[in-house]
Design a protein around this motif. Structure first.
Motif, PDB file in Angstrom:
ATOM      1  N   PHE A  36       0.821  -1.219   0.000  1.00  0.00           N
ATOM      2  CA  PHE A  36       0.000   0.000   0.000  1.00  0.00           C
ATOM      3  C   PHE A  36       0.851   1.263   0.000  1.00  0.00           C
ATOM      4  O   PHE A  36       0.406   2.309  -0.465  1.00  0.00           O
ATOM      5  CB  PHE A  36      -1.048  -0.065   1.110  1.00  0.00           C
ATOM      6  N   ASP A  89      -6.839   4.310  10.431  1.00  0.00           N
ATOM      7  CA  ASP A  89      -6.661   2.921   9.988  1.00  0.00           C
ATOM      8  C   ASP A  89      -6.560   2.032  11.217  1.00  0.00           C
ATOM      9  O   ASP A  89      -6.011   2.442  12.243  1.00  0.00           O
ATOM     10  CB  ASP A  89      -5.408   2.779   9.128  1.00  0.00           C
ATOM     11  N   SER A  91      -4.766  -0.501  11.335  1.00  0.00           N
ATOM     12  CA  SER A  91      -3.398  -1.026  11.386  1.00  0.00           C
ATOM     13  C   SER A  91      -2.419   0.085  11.768  1.00  0.00           C
ATOM     14  O   SER A  91      -2.296   1.095  11.064  1.00  0.00           O
ATOM     15  CB  SER A  91      -3.027  -1.608  10.014  1.00  0.00           C
ATOM     16  N   MET A  94       0.168   0.762   9.049  1.00  0.00           N
ATOM     17  CA  MET A  94      -0.317   1.573   7.920  1.00  0.00           C
ATOM     18  C   MET A  94      -0.302   3.054   8.313  1.00  0.00           C
ATOM     19  O   MET A  94       0.121   3.921   7.547  1.00  0.00           O
ATOM     20  CB  MET A  94      -1.742   1.180   7.535  1.00  0.00           C
ATOM     21  N   VAL A 134     -12.020   0.025   0.797  1.00  0.00           N
ATOM     22  CA  VAL A 134     -12.342  -0.441   2.143  1.00  0.00           C
ATOM     23  C   VAL A 134     -13.734  -1.089   2.188  1.00  0.00           C
ATOM     24  O   VAL A 134     -13.946  -2.045   2.925  1.00  0.00           O
ATOM     25  CB  VAL A 134     -12.272   0.719   3.170  1.00  0.00           C
ATOM     26  N   PHE A 144     -21.075   2.240   9.106  1.00  0.00           N
ATOM     27  CA  PHE A 144     -19.802   2.670   8.513  1.00  0.00           C
ATOM     28  C   PHE A 144     -20.024   3.856   7.563  1.00  0.00           C
ATOM     29  O   PHE A 144     -19.397   4.910   7.679  1.00  0.00           O
ATOM     30  CB  PHE A 144     -19.173   1.491   7.752  1.00  0.00           C
TER      31      PHE A 144
HETATM   32  C1  LIG Z   1      -7.132  -2.321   0.759  1.00  0.00           C
HETATM   33  S1  LIG Z   1      -6.401  -1.226   1.916  1.00  0.00           S
HETATM   34  C2  LIG Z   1      -6.612   0.369   1.126  1.00  0.00           C
HETATM   35  C3  LIG Z   1      -5.653   1.413   1.625  1.00  0.00           C
HETATM   36  C4  LIG Z   1      -5.775   2.779   0.955  1.00  0.00           C
HETATM   37  N1  LIG Z   1      -7.067   3.405   1.211  1.00  0.00           N
HETATM   38  C5  LIG Z   1      -5.523   2.660  -0.535  1.00  0.00           C
HETATM   39  O1  LIG Z   1      -6.465   2.894  -1.320  1.00  0.00           O
HETATM   40  O2  LIG Z   1      -4.401   2.324  -0.933  1.00  0.00           O
HETATM   41  C6  LIG Z   1      -7.623  -1.190   3.172  1.00  0.00           C
HETATM   42  C7  LIG Z   1      -7.161  -0.462   4.407  1.00  0.00           C
HETATM   43  O3  LIG Z   1      -8.288  -0.211   5.230  1.00  0.00           O
HETATM   44  C8  LIG Z   1      -7.992  -0.586   6.560  1.00  0.00           C
HETATM   45  N2  LIG Z   1      -9.293  -0.934   7.149  1.00  0.00           N
HETATM   46  C9  LIG Z   1     -10.155  -1.911   6.757  1.00  0.00           C
HETATM   47  N3  LIG Z   1     -11.283  -1.867   7.482  1.00  0.00           N
HETATM   48  C10 LIG Z   1     -11.144  -0.821   8.360  1.00  0.00           C
HETATM   49  C11 LIG Z   1     -11.979  -0.246   9.367  1.00  0.00           C
HETATM   50  N4  LIG Z   1     -13.200  -0.720   9.637  1.00  0.00           N
HETATM   51  N5  LIG Z   1     -11.503   0.810  10.066  1.00  0.00           N
HETATM   52  C12 LIG Z   1     -10.270   1.305   9.820  1.00  0.00           C
HETATM   53  N6  LIG Z   1      -9.435   0.802   8.879  1.00  0.00           N
HETATM   54  C13 LIG Z   1      -9.871  -0.236   8.152  1.00  0.00           C
HETATM   55  C14 LIG Z   1      -6.965  -1.706   6.456  1.00  0.00           C
HETATM   56  O4  LIG Z   1      -6.156  -1.804   7.607  1.00  0.00           O
HETATM   57  C15 LIG Z   1      -6.152  -1.251   5.237  1.00  0.00           C
HETATM   58  O5  LIG Z   1      -5.080  -0.417   5.588  1.00  0.00           O
END
Ligand SMILES: C[S@@+](CC[C@H](N)C(=O)[O-])C[C@H]1O[C@@H](n2cnc3c(N)ncnc32)[C@H](O)[C@@H]1O
Length: 263
Positions: A36, A89, A91, A94, A134, A144
């Motif tokens: 990412f 996030d 993570s 991240m 997401v 959400f």
């Molecule tokens: C597929 S990645 C996309 C990252 C970035 N938005 C991009 O487009 O490159 C999904 C990200 O969303 C985070 N994530 C997923 N569900 C989430 C939630 N409910 N709350 C916060 N972060 C979340 C994950 O940890 C991850 O870093």
């Protein structure tokens, strides 16, 4: 059944068989920070419909809240139009990558570690909320998405693939596990669910090169993790990828809506 409920059930149908999960060498659902961060690098240099939609909402400038920020691909290309960015996030790694890139850009920034919408109260509202790649992780769509709108002064921009982002793994599941997996929901399931929540987004469909097109070790590691396989099966994964092919392009969608529709 409501479209919101169908969305949930379709995502829940992707749950992995418990015996496979129990023996998985690592969590199959995690995201690699390096991937990412690389995608954020590419996003900095690319104009997309999502970036243009956010720029329209930002107009002369404003603040941006990036939910599921990863390395910042959704929000940091908006600097300097975005004069303040907040990354949320679940993570911590991240969020660290996001903060490091924001530092390099010299933009005012803040990070919140935690799950949206649980941490929505800890994130300051912003003019524009962006949320890329997401929603296919979100079974409980209503809280959400409604929290995205509530946090936005002007509007929300989401970006996601038109089909479920893991649907290209279906033939690999068949080949490497002998398992028939559902392809998961698509944007055509998401749209009616949003509509039930009172959201009628502007939709743009477009395409871009797949992040997997280069093949190599990154793709092998991704497939190994998602399919709960040990590194000892890497050669088989490589052979399966050669036989089934890696996507060259991916079909994308940008959906955006105003926080308050003009009268
Ligand atoms: C597929 S990645 C996309 C990252 C970035 N938005 C991009 O487009 O490159 C999904 C990200 O969303 C985070 N994530 C997923 N569900 C989430 C939630 N409910 N709350 C916060 N972060 C979340 C994950 O940890 C991850 O870093």
């Amino acid at each position: 059944m409501s479209a919101v409920q169908r969305w949930r059930e379709s995502l829940e149908s992707l749950a992995l068989p418990p015996e496979l999960l129990a023996n998985a060498p690592e969590s199959p659902w995690g995201f690699a920070v390096s991937l990412f961060d690389r995608l954020a690098d590419e996003a900095m240099a690319t104009q997309t419909p999502s970036r243009r939609a956010a720029a329209v909402l930002l107009a002369d400038g404003g603040s941006v809240l990036d939910v599921g920020c990863g390395g910042g691909a959704a929000s940091l290309p908006l600097v300097p139009l975005a004069h303040r960015v907040v990354g949320v996030d679940e993570s911590a790694a991240m969020v660290e990558a996001f903060a490091a890139r924001a530092d390099r850009l010299g933009v005012s920034h803040l990070e919140v570690i935690g799950r949206w919408p649980d941490v929505a109260e800890s994130a300051p509202p912003a003019d524009v909320v962006v949320c890329h790649h997401v929603l296919y992780n979100v079974a409980a769509l209503a809280p959400f998405v409604l929290a995205l709108t509530a946090a936005a002064g002007r509007g929300v921009v989401t970006e996601q693939t038109a089909g479920h982002p893991l649907s290209w793994l279906v033939p690999l599941w068949r080949r490497l596990h002998g398992l028939e997996r559902p392809p998961g929901p698509t944007i055509d399931d998401l749209l009616p669910a949003l509509e039930e929540l009172g959201i009628r987004p502007q939709l743009t469909r477009w395409s871009q090169p797949s992040p997997w097109r280069a093949g190599g070790d990154d793709v092998v590691a991704f497939v190994r993790r998602r399919l709960c396989l040990p590194a000892a099966r890497d050669e088989e994964i490589r052979a399966a990828l050669t036989a089934e092919g890696v996507p060259e392009t991916r079909e994308m969608t940008t959906m955006w809506w105003r926080a308050v529709e003009p009268a």
